[in-house]
Enzyme design. Structure first.
Site, PDB file in Angstrom:
ATOM      1  N   ARG A 131      -9.920  50.907  20.662  1.00 53.07           N
ATOM      2  CA  ARG A 131      -8.662  50.600  19.996  1.00 53.07           C
ATOM      3  C   ARG A 131      -8.172  51.819  19.247  1.00 53.07           C
ATOM      4  O   ARG A 131      -8.941  52.525  18.615  1.00 53.07           O
ATOM      5  CB  ARG A 131      -8.853  49.437  19.009  1.00 53.07           C
ATOM      6  CG  ARG A 131      -7.564  49.034  18.297  1.00 53.07           C
ATOM      7  CD  ARG A 131      -7.830  48.033  17.198  1.00 53.07           C
ATOM      8  NE  ARG A 131      -8.784  48.519  16.202  1.00 53.07           N
ATOM      9  CZ  ARG A 131      -8.497  49.373  15.235  1.00 53.07           C
ATOM     10  NH1 ARG A 131      -7.289  49.878  15.122  1.00 53.07           N
ATOM     11  NH2 ARG A 131      -9.427  49.756  14.384  1.00 53.07           N
ATOM     12  N   VAL A 132      -6.873  52.069  19.345  1.00 45.95           N
ATOM     13  CA  VAL A 132      -6.198  53.030  18.484  1.00 45.95           C
ATOM     14  C   VAL A 132      -5.111  52.265  17.740  1.00 45.95           C
ATOM     15  O   VAL A 132      -4.568  51.286  18.252  1.00 45.95           O
ATOM     16  CB  VAL A 132      -5.622  54.242  19.259  1.00 45.95           C
ATOM     17  CG1 VAL A 132      -6.733  55.120  19.801  1.00 45.95           C
ATOM     18  CG2 VAL A 132      -4.692  53.809  20.370  1.00 45.95           C
ATOM     19  N   SER A 133      -4.803  52.702  16.532  1.00 48.30           N
ATOM     20  CA  SER A 133      -3.895  51.933  15.680  1.00 48.30           C
ATOM     21  C   SER A 133      -2.437  52.035  16.078  1.00 48.30           C
ATOM     22  O   SER A 133      -1.670  51.114  15.854  1.00 48.30           O
ATOM     23  CB  SER A 133      -4.051  52.372  14.220  1.00 48.30           C
ATOM     24  OG  SER A 133      -5.367  52.122  13.798  1.00 48.30           O
ATOM     25  N   THR A 134      -2.036  53.157  16.632  1.00 51.28           N
ATOM     26  CA  THR A 134      -0.627  53.327  16.982  1.00 51.28           C
ATOM     27  C   THR A 134      -0.507  53.938  18.368  1.00 51.28           C
ATOM     28  O   THR A 134      -1.449  54.537  18.880  1.00 51.28           O
ATOM     29  CB  THR A 134       0.088  54.264  15.980  1.00 51.28           C
ATOM     30  OG1 THR A 134      -0.532  55.544  16.024  1.00 51.28           O
ATOM     31  CG2 THR A 134       0.035  53.710  14.569  1.00 51.28           C
TER      32      THR A 134
ATOM     33  N   GLN B  90      -1.392  57.671  18.829  1.00 52.65           N
ATOM     34  CA  GLN B  90      -2.773  58.132  18.813  1.00 52.65           C
ATOM     35  C   GLN B  90      -3.293  58.140  20.245  1.00 52.65           C
ATOM     36  O   GLN B  90      -2.879  57.342  21.071  1.00 52.65           O
ATOM     37  CB  GLN B  90      -3.633  57.217  17.946  1.00 52.65           C
ATOM     38  CG  GLN B  90      -3.356  57.352  16.473  1.00 52.65           C
ATOM     39  CD  GLN B  90      -4.246  56.438  15.647  1.00 52.65           C
ATOM     40  OE1 GLN B  90      -4.678  55.391  16.099  1.00 52.65           O
ATOM     41  NE2 GLN B  90      -4.512  56.849  14.427  1.00 52.65           N
TER      42      GLN B  90
END
Length: 186
Positions: free
Chosen positions: A10-13, A16
């Site tokens: 997972r990346v937050s945005t 990224q």
């Protein structure tokens, strides 16, 4: 019964880059890899929801770090309890956690508590910084591109009909919404 190794990252945005996680998960060996572009503070994430429907008893969920799975120790413990109920093992590559062993389950709990502590410190420092800025008169947001003199000039030029909003935006090198905000300040 064949077991699978399912990887989740997972990346937050969306700006990224998940490539380093994807590479590490591929190196760890997985049958399928899922990557979310979604904040970890949400319990329902599109790819995570898919992973939960695929995982079966005996499977192993592979992640790079605990903070990729959840953002609070409560969230991580709930996920760990769900995985245990399903009979799914958790492997965390960068933190050498494998919940198929008692030691791995203990280490998971310790690392989850530290992750929560770190998150709480970040939130606390952010709140302190915002309070200090507010005490100095800063209310947040980006610094205005227009000075008070610019805003007064914009209102004058617009009110006398010398320039329209588009022309003012071009002349002051700002967006039309910025001009509209300046005009609303009466």
């Amino acid at each position: 019964m064949t077991t699978q190794r399912i990887s989740y990252g997972r990346v937050s945005t969306t700006d990224q880059n998940p490539d380093s996680q994807r590479d590490a998960l591929t190196k760890a060996g997985s049958d399928q890899t899922f990557i979310d572009f979604y904040t970890g503070t949400k319990s329902s994430r599109p790819e995570w929801d898919k992973v939960k429907t695929i995982l079966r008893k005996g499977d192993t969920l592979v992640i790079t770090r605990l903070d990729r799975l959840g953002r609070s120790s409560k969230d991580l413990h709930e996920i760990a309890a769900w995985l245990e109920q399903q009979g799914v093992n958790l492997e965390v590559t960068e933190q050498n956690i494998d919940t198929s062993t008692p030691e791995g389950r203990l280490f998971f709990s310790i690392v989850a508590a530290f992750a929560q502590f770190e998150r709480d410190l970040i939130v606390s420092r952010t709140r302190d910084g915002l309070a200090a800025a507010k005490a100095r008169g800063r209310v947040g947001g980006r610094k205005s591109k227009l000075t008070q003199k610019d805003r007064d000039g914009i209102r004058h030029l617009y009110n006398v009909g010398q320039m329209n909003v588009q022309e003012l935006a071009a002349a002051f090198k700002v967006s039309r919404p910025t001009i509209y905000r300046a005009l609303e300040e009466a």
